[in-house]
Design an enzyme around this catalytic site. Sequence first.
Site, PDB file in Angstrom:
ATOM      1  N   LYS A  17       0.843  -1.201   0.000  1.00 20.40           N
ATOM      2  CA  LYS A  17       0.000   0.000   0.000  1.00 20.40           C
ATOM      3  C   LYS A  17       0.881   1.254   0.000  1.00 20.40           C
ATOM      4  O   LYS A  17       1.924   1.266   0.651  1.00 20.40           O
ATOM      5  CB  LYS A  17      -0.849   0.033   1.280  1.00 20.40           C
ATOM      6  CG  LYS A  17      -1.987  -0.959   1.313  1.00 20.40           C
ATOM      7  CD  LYS A  17      -2.812  -0.779   2.578  1.00 20.40           C
ATOM      8  CE  LYS A  17      -3.936  -1.803   2.669  1.00 20.40           C
ATOM      9  NZ  LYS A  17      -4.962  -1.665   1.634  1.00 20.40           N
ATOM     10  N   ARG A  41     -10.135 -11.532   2.443  1.00 24.55           N
ATOM     11  CA  ARG A  41     -11.033 -12.575   1.935  1.00 24.55           C
ATOM     12  C   ARG A  41     -10.361 -13.938   2.001  1.00 24.55           C
ATOM     13  O   ARG A  41     -11.020 -14.961   2.176  1.00 24.55           O
ATOM     14  CB  ARG A  41     -11.490 -12.219   0.504  1.00 24.55           C
ATOM     15  CG  ARG A  41     -10.367 -12.100  -0.482  1.00 24.55           C
ATOM     16  CD  ARG A  41     -10.772 -11.389  -1.771  1.00 24.55           C
ATOM     17  NE  ARG A  41     -10.867  -9.937  -1.610  1.00 24.55           N
ATOM     18  CZ  ARG A  41     -11.177  -9.084  -2.583  1.00 24.55           C
ATOM     19  NH1 ARG A  41     -11.430  -9.543  -3.794  1.00 24.55           N
ATOM     20  NH2 ARG A  41     -11.244  -7.789  -2.360  1.00 24.55           N
TER      21      ARG A  41
HETATM   22  N1  BES Z   1      -7.989  -3.681   4.398  1.00 17.89           N
HETATM   23  C1  BES Z   1      -8.170  -3.392   3.031  1.00 17.89           C
HETATM   24  C2  BES Z   1      -9.505  -2.712   2.727  1.00 17.89           C
HETATM   25  C3  BES Z   1      -9.782  -1.370   3.294  1.00 17.89           C
HETATM   26  C4  BES Z   1      -9.009  -0.278   2.954  1.00 17.89           C
HETATM   27  C5  BES Z   1     -10.876  -1.184   4.109  1.00 17.89           C
HETATM   28  C6  BES Z   1      -9.302   0.973   3.453  1.00 17.89           C
HETATM   29  C7  BES Z   1     -11.190   0.052   4.608  1.00 17.89           C
HETATM   30  C8  BES Z   1     -10.387   1.130   4.275  1.00 17.89           C
HETATM   31  C9  BES Z   1      -8.136  -4.661   2.207  1.00 17.89           C
HETATM   32  O1  BES Z   1      -7.320  -5.674   2.674  1.00 17.89           O
HETATM   33  C10 BES Z   1      -7.645  -4.263   0.863  1.00 17.89           C
HETATM   34  O2  BES Z   1      -6.558  -3.765   0.782  1.00 17.89           O
HETATM   35  N2  BES Z   1      -8.472  -4.444  -0.147  1.00 17.89           N
HETATM   36  C11 BES Z   1      -8.139  -4.041  -1.476  1.00 17.89           C
HETATM   37  C12 BES Z   1      -8.667  -5.084  -2.410  1.00 17.89           C
HETATM   38  C13 BES Z   1      -8.183  -4.921  -3.827  1.00 17.89           C
HETATM   39  C14 BES Z   1      -6.709  -5.236  -3.910  1.00 17.89           C
HETATM   40  C15 BES Z   1      -8.975  -5.830  -4.716  1.00 17.89           C
HETATM   41  C16 BES Z   1      -8.807  -2.698  -1.743  1.00 17.89           C
HETATM   42  O3  BES Z   1      -9.930  -2.483  -1.278  1.00 17.89           O
HETATM   43  O4  BES Z   1      -8.186  -1.869  -2.393  1.00 17.89           O
HETATM   44 ZN    ZN Z   2      -5.298  -5.539   2.052  1.00 20.57          ZN
END
Ligand code: BES
Ligand code: ZN
Length: 509
Positions: free
Chosen positions: A288, A362
């Site tokens: 990230k 997930r």
């Molecule tokens: N923990 C994050 C999702 C998240 C980010 C929830 C900010 C609330 C606030 C999750 O693990 C994630 O990074 N999801 C990705 C999925 C994508 C790579 C398909 C996302 O949401 O960008």
């Molecule tokens: Zn994530």
Amino acid sequence: MAAVRSGIISFEPVASGLVAFGRCPFIDRHLLLVTRHQQGSHKLYDHIIARDPSATPTPITPILESGFESWLAKQSDATKSWIAANGFEGKRGTQLCLPGADGSVGTVLVGYGDDAKAIWDFAGLPKSLPAGTYALSDDLNDQADLYEKAALGLYLGGYQFDRYRKDDGKKDKRAKIALQDNDAAKRAENIARGIGLARDLINTPANDMGPAELEEAARGLGAQFGATVNAIVGEELLKQNFPAIHTVGHGSDRAPRLIDLTWGDESAPKITLVGKGVCFDTGGYDLKPSSNMILMKKDMGGSAQVLGLARMIMAADLPVRLRVLIPAVENMVSGRAYRPSDILQTRKGITVEVGNTDAEGRIVLSDALTEAASEDPDMLLDFATLTGAARVALGLGLPALFSNDDDLANGLMETGMGENDPLWRLPLWDDYRSQLDSKAADMNNISGSPFGGAIIAALFLDRFADGAKSWAHIDLMAWNPSDRPGRPTGGEAQGIRAAFKLIADRYGK
Ligand code: BES
Ligand code: ZN
Ligand code: ZN
């Protein structure tokens, strides 16, 4: 004391003093501490005290906003002038102290509205009242619903996470609010303690809230209510066939685990709660950017919800069989971390190609949901900070709800609206399922499209919750981005007041 500071989860009053559960990082043993000398800031809600019949606290008098004019007409000229001089119009959430005959604060007026949001109308008081002891006016004693909302607002309005701050002495000077020993106040206290637990867990930074500390929190909670808590840790996850949790957690030096709490009569209706426990989400090799990573201590927010909700259920002694499953991992970068394009095994036997290591929630939930569904629970709820897409769709304050059961979805939506703990249903849209197809494995963990990400994630989970007769998935933020009365910046409980009310209404005595 210093040696265990980093492991302390929470202090709560018990008959013998205060009890804290912690893990000593130096001797690596679980400790149970009983002390009367808590560091003040560790105690939840110490601004709330029991009503002492011999004391005369300053009354807090709620004024219904729509009834303000008729209330005002009945007041003395002096009171009318004071109210006019201060510009008080009985607007909900506003307050005014009326002077008593001796010049002290005689009464506190607080405007409120006649709806579910009334909780928050009272929540400004704890941090704004001058030092002193206050109590809700006795006129409220026979209005249980209003008393409960007011009491909950008064509890939450005093919440602050100051575990890591030096005591500046201000806390001792805070107003105290005395509550009656009635059912409404007890219900409010139960809800507030569940929410406080969830907030504390989320607010604790990841250096002190790794998978082991999350396990300790579950153990502490279990010990308090006579629940059984087990954890499957590290390599044992492979032996007991939880390969997906192991894979995601393997990149961290802090061992992944599946935390498993059970409580209640085995023959009672079975409620299973699953919570995403990603103690920190760097994104893994799909790292990230810092602006997105900064908040990721809250990525165990789903597990904080289910522990807070479990606390409410256990403290209320609901006649249910409760199981809480928390896959607890850290999503890190290292020589042992999983890679984009890896193909991993799951408990269900479905192979998953890793399209993105940041879609880790997930993956860990898949094994937990498989295990949960295998027991055929009457209700299966999972809470997860799963996607940024759910936040794009609904914003931060409205968790997305997905369900394979219309009754459950409608029940949660309606109860949530009634409790001002809203959820909004999105569809498990069948037509998008093929977007999770993989050329190399049974499925991919992401779709190739940037659209509908919250639905795609829910459809991924659906493959593993498959067979659960009544399942709901809640994709939430678990975080307040700004300060509001009773809802300070930081970790937040979302959807668990709604879920608790629904469970109590359906299965309560
Ligand atoms: N923990 C994050 C999702 C998240 C980010 C929830 C900010 C609330 C606030 C999750 O693990 C994630 O990074 N999801 C990705 C999925 C994508 C790579 C398909 C996302 O949401 O960008
Ligand atoms: Zn994530
Ligand atoms: Zn995550």
